[in-house]
Design a protein around this motif. Structure first.
Motif, PDB file in Angstrom:
ATOM      1  N   VAL A 405      26.903  30.326  34.101  1.00 25.64           N
ATOM      2  CA  VAL A 405      27.949  30.476  35.109  1.00 25.64           C
ATOM      3  C   VAL A 405      27.576  31.643  36.015  1.00 25.64           C
ATOM      4  N   VAL A 406      27.559  31.377  37.313  1.00 19.15           N
ATOM      5  CA  VAL A 406      27.247  32.442  38.273  1.00 19.15           C
ATOM      6  C   VAL A 406      28.422  32.613  39.227  1.00 19.15           C
ATOM      7  N   LEU A 407      28.671  33.856  39.581  1.00 23.22           N
ATOM      8  CA  LEU A 407      29.776  34.219  40.464  1.00 23.22           C
ATOM      9  C   LEU A 407      29.224  34.795  41.763  1.00 23.22           C
ATOM     10  N   PRO A 408      29.729  34.365  42.922  1.00 21.49           N
ATOM     11  CA  PRO A 408      29.251  34.908  44.194  1.00 21.49           C
ATOM     12  C   PRO A 408      29.673  36.356  44.378  1.00 21.49           C
ATOM     13  N   ARG A 409      28.772  37.152  44.880  1.00 15.02           N
ATOM     14  CA  ARG A 409      29.019  38.592  45.025  1.00 15.02           C
ATOM     15  C   ARG A 409      30.219  38.893  45.926  1.00 15.02           C
ATOM     16  N   ILE A 410      30.547  37.974  46.823  1.00 11.94           N
ATOM     17  CA  ILE A 410      31.637  38.218  47.763  1.00 11.94           C
ATOM     18  C   ILE A 410      32.987  38.352  47.062  1.00 11.94           C
ATOM     19  N   MET A 411      33.060  37.943  45.802  1.00 15.32           N
ATOM     20  CA  MET A 411      34.303  38.091  45.040  1.00 15.32           C
ATOM     21  C   MET A 411      34.628  39.540  44.718  1.00 15.32           C
ATOM     22  N   PHE A 412      33.619  40.406  44.768  1.00 15.38           N
ATOM     23  CA  PHE A 412      33.767  41.780  44.288  1.00 15.38           C
ATOM     24  C   PHE A 412      33.645  42.773  45.440  1.00 15.38           C
ATOM     25  N   ASN A 413      34.389  43.876  45.334  1.00 16.51           N
ATOM     26  CA  ASN A 413      34.258  44.925  46.340  1.00 16.51           C
ATOM     27  C   ASN A 413      33.086  45.837  45.986  1.00 16.51           C
ATOM     28  N   ALA A 414      32.922  46.903  46.771  1.00 17.66           N
ATOM     29  CA  ALA A 414      31.774  47.789  46.574  1.00 17.66           C
ATOM     30  C   ALA A 414      31.797  48.473  45.208  1.00 17.66           C
ATOM     31  N   ASP A 415      32.988  48.578  44.617  1.00 12.19           N
ATOM     32  CA  ASP A 415      33.110  49.205  43.300  1.00 12.19           C
ATOM     33  C   ASP A 415      33.033  48.191  42.161  1.00 12.19           C
ATOM     34  N   GLY A 416      32.818  46.914  42.504  1.00 13.26           N
ATOM     35  CA  GLY A 416      32.659  45.901  41.464  1.00 13.26           C
ATOM     36  C   GLY A 416      33.945  45.295  40.950  1.00 13.26           C
ATOM     37  N   TYR A 417      35.021  45.352  41.751  1.00 12.65           N
ATOM     38  CA  TYR A 417      36.305  44.812  41.316  1.00 12.65           C
ATOM     39  C   TYR A 417      36.723  43.613  42.158  1.00 12.65           C
ATOM     40  N   THR A 418      37.361  42.645  41.508  1.00 12.41           N
ATOM     41  CA  THR A 418      37.967  41.534  42.225  1.00 12.41           C
ATOM     42  C   THR A 418      39.315  41.992  42.788  1.00 12.41           C
ATOM     43  N   LEU A 419      39.973  41.099  43.521  1.00  9.68           N
ATOM     44  CA  LEU A 419      41.244  41.471  44.134  1.00  9.68           C
ATOM     45  C   LEU A 419      42.355  41.679  43.113  1.00  9.68           C
ATOM     46  N   ASP A 420      42.171  41.185  41.894  1.00  9.32           N
ATOM     47  CA  ASP A 420      43.138  41.476  40.829  1.00  9.32           C
ATOM     48  C   ASP A 420      42.580  42.496  39.844  1.00  9.32           C
ATOM     49  N   ASP A 421      41.636  43.313  40.331  1.00 10.86           N
ATOM     50  CA  ASP A 421      41.130  44.472  39.600  1.00 10.86           C
ATOM     51  C   ASP A 421      40.396  44.127  38.305  1.00 10.86           C
ATOM     52  N   MET A 422      39.644  43.039  38.327  1.00 13.65           N
ATOM     53  CA  MET A 422      38.814  42.686  37.180  1.00 13.65           C
ATOM     54  C   MET A 422      37.341  42.892  37.522  1.00 13.65           C
ATOM     55  N   THR A 423      36.572  43.323  36.532  1.00 11.75           N
ATOM     56  CA  THR A 423      35.135  43.473  36.688  1.00 11.75           C
ATOM     57  C   THR A 423      34.432  42.238  36.126  1.00 11.75           C
ATOM     58  N   VAL A 424      33.118  42.182  36.291  1.00 13.27           N
ATOM     59  CA  VAL A 424      32.341  41.092  35.707  1.00 13.27           C
ATOM     60  C   VAL A 424      32.530  41.069  34.191  1.00 13.27           C
ATOM     61  N   ASP A 425      32.509  42.231  33.570  1.00 10.91           N
ATOM     62  CA  ASP A 425      32.696  42.304  32.118  1.00 10.91           C
ATOM     63  C   ASP A 425      34.075  41.815  31.711  1.00 10.91           C
ATOM     64  N   ASP A 426      35.089  42.141  32.523  1.00  9.59           N
ATOM     65  CA  ASP A 426      36.447  41.678  32.222  1.00  9.59           C
ATOM     66  C   ASP A 426      36.513  40.153  32.248  1.00  9.59           C
ATOM     67  N   ILE A 427      35.883  39.553  33.246  1.00 10.97           N
ATOM     68  CA  ILE A 427      35.880  38.089  33.355  1.00 10.97           C
ATOM     69  C   ILE A 427      35.145  37.473  32.171  1.00 10.97           C
ATOM     70  N   ARG A 428      34.012  38.055  31.826  1.00 15.25           N
ATOM     71  CA  ARG A 428      33.240  37.575  30.673  1.00 15.25           C
ATOM     72  C   ARG A 428      34.062  37.650  29.395  1.00 15.25           C
ATOM     73  N   ASP A 429      34.701  38.794  29.184  1.00 14.69           N
ATOM     74  CA  ASP A 429      35.455  38.977  27.934  1.00 14.69           C
ATOM     75  C   ASP A 429      36.669  38.047  27.884  1.00 14.69           C
ATOM     76  N   THR A 430      37.329  37.861  29.030  1.00 15.11           N
ATOM     77  CA  THR A 430      38.518  37.002  29.067  1.00 15.11           C
ATOM     78  C   THR A 430      38.150  35.541  28.859  1.00 15.11           C
ATOM     79  N   ALA A 431      37.038  35.121  29.487  1.00 17.56           N
ATOM     80  CA  ALA A 431      36.613  33.721  29.367  1.00 17.56           C
ATOM     81  C   ALA A 431      35.885  33.454  28.065  1.00 17.56           C
ATOM     82  N   GLY A 432      35.254  34.483  27.517  1.00 18.02           N
ATOM     83  CA  GLY A 432      34.506  34.313  26.275  1.00 18.02           C
ATOM     84  C   GLY A 432      33.127  33.721  26.458  1.00 18.02           C
TER      85      GLY A 432
END
Length: 455
Positions: A405-432
């Motif tokens: 699974v790959v995510l487009p970089r445009i989802m994240f701001n310069a600090d690595g957060y999505t608009l609901d304040d999740m990081t790549v690791d957060d998405i990984r951990d939530t999705a498993g």
């Protein structure tokens, strides 16, 4: 509201100062002993409000700087440079006296439609003409002072990006509030002063479309300083009750396309370019399942200067995809050899663009567009750049652990957060399941996907 300075002048917090972020090695500023954190308080006796002031007052090859260093000591120093040489100073931000915020009540304001727990930076409503010139933000000019207008004209600060929306005074006032007339008066003053303008219209059903749109375009065309007009559709979320439709239905989107085409043909014949441009959503919605055949050609978009406004992105993606035929065939062989499947997360707006291109290529079945519905914002929000981590995590839970699974970089701001304040690791951990961030550029993500799978 009085803007607060980003950095305080010692003893006078209301006085703006410019804070140095970086100093180029071997530059005049470096030779003079300036370091990151030093404050520039005056240039040739002038207080600095922003980077534009700095550029204006430091244009000569000798300059007198007043400063406060990192130890709190103040002084004055004269710097000299060779012709064409940089002073070697990068400042911490573009404005030093605080961002000028919006005083309008725009009916379509997206930031007023965000969830209550949205982070502060997302709901900051700036309306600063300086950021219009420096960063491409659109402004209404309703908070522009006579001094500002004179500065813009005298320094020929151009082009500016201006929110027009409607030329009729009553319609414009209905759309943005009681300060609307001041904005139009300032726009006309700037145009008379030779300032060039890129105008934007946020189109709202039943308010400024139809005949009102035609009137607005006719008015704008009669002002040669308005070099082009971009039209974007109303975006609305579930966190408001004013709107329940935009131009998502084919007949509504097609009506806009057909209303604008005569202006485009006339401008093309008279000025050599279409002049008025529609956001990609209008074409995608007007021609569902067949947008690639009806999309304007690359020549329509010129240098793609309105890319950041969602105008020409689809055409650009199609061009990149077509230019990468060899890379696509190569990746298809790699994925076949590795027996790998890759899911590329996209917003639902990409259904008839990238998703269709994937399925019509040698990568069909190997590179799969995973279209994610935006439940976080709801409404008609469906672009990839506004996808939120929670929605993505839910959408990819069913993906096999053997797939990628790959995510487009445009989802994240310069600090690595999505608009609901999740990081790549957060998405990984939530999705498993593991996820990887890749580029939005076709040649780049094709290469990154190959490295991910084969590496």
């Amino acid at each position: 509201m009085t803007p607060k300075p980003i950095h305080e002048y010692p003893g006078d917090p209301a006085r703006p100062v410019a804070c140095i972020l970086e100093v180029e090695e071997g530059s005049p500023a470096d030779d003079a002993g300036f370091t990151p954190g030093c404050l520039i308080t005056e240039v040739n006796g002038h207080i600095l409000r922003d980077v534009l002031d700095w550029q204006w007052y430091s244009a000569e090859d000798e300059v007198e700087l007043s400063y406060v260093d990192t130890e709190g000591d103040s002084g004055t120093v004269v710097l000299e440079r060779e012709e064409g040489e940089s002073w070697g100073i990068t400042f911490d931000g573009a404005v030093f006296d605080g961002i000028r915020t919006c005083r309008n009540a725009c009916v379509f304001c997206f930031m007023r439609q965000l969830p209550e727990d949205a982070r502060g930076s997302l709901v900051l409503r700036d309306d600063d003409w300086r950021l219009s010139f420096l960063q491409g933000n659109f402004v209404t000019l309703t908070n522009l002072s006579d001094e500002d207008a004179q500065t813009i004209i005298e320094r020929n600060i151009s082009p500016l990006r201006v929110s027009l929306h409607a030329s009729d005074p009553d319609v414009r006032r209905k759309m943005i509030g009681k300060h609307a007339p001041h904005g139009v008066a300032m726009l006309e003053r700037l145009l008379e002063g030779g300032v060039r303008v890129h105008a934007q219209i946020v189109l709202c059903p039943g308010i400024n479309d139809g005949n009102e749109l035609k009137k607005t375009l006719a008015w704008a065309y009669m002002h040669p300083g308005i070099e082009n007009v971009g039209i974007v559709p109303l975006g609305f979320t579930k966190h408001q009750a004013r709107f329940d439709r935009s131009y998502n239905e084919p007949e509504d989107a097609l009506a806009v396309v057909e209303a604008v085409e005569p202006f485009q043909r006339y401008a093309l014949a008279e000025r050599g370019y279409p002049w008025v441009y529609l956001a990609d959503e209008f074409y995608c919605n007007a021609y569902p399942g067949d947008v690639l055949r009806h999309l304007p050609p690359a020549s329509h978009y010129g240098d793609f200067s309105m890319f950041e406004d969602g105008i020409g992105i689809v055409r650009s993606q199609v061009m990149e995809w077509q230019d990468c035929s060899d890379e696509i065939e190569h990746l298809a062989r790699v994925l076949d050899e590795e027996d790998a499947r890759v899911y590329y997360v996209l917003g639902e707006a990409q259904r008839d663009c990238m998703a269709a291109l994937f399925d019509e290529s040698p990568l069909k079945g190997r590179l799969v567009a995973l279209l994610v519905r935006n439940e976080h914002f709801g409404g008609n929000v469906d672009v990839t750049g506004l996808l939120c981590g929670g929605d993505v995590a839910r959408a990819i839970r069913g993906v096999s652990a053997h797939d990628f699974v790959v995510l487009p970089r445009i989802m994240f701001n310069a600090d690595g957060y999505t608009l609901d304040d999740m990081t790549v690791d957060d998405i990984r951990d939530t999705a498993g399941i593991p996820v990887t961030v890749v580029s939005c550029s076709v040649p780049e993500y094709l290469k990154e996907i190959e490295e991910l799978v084969a590496g």
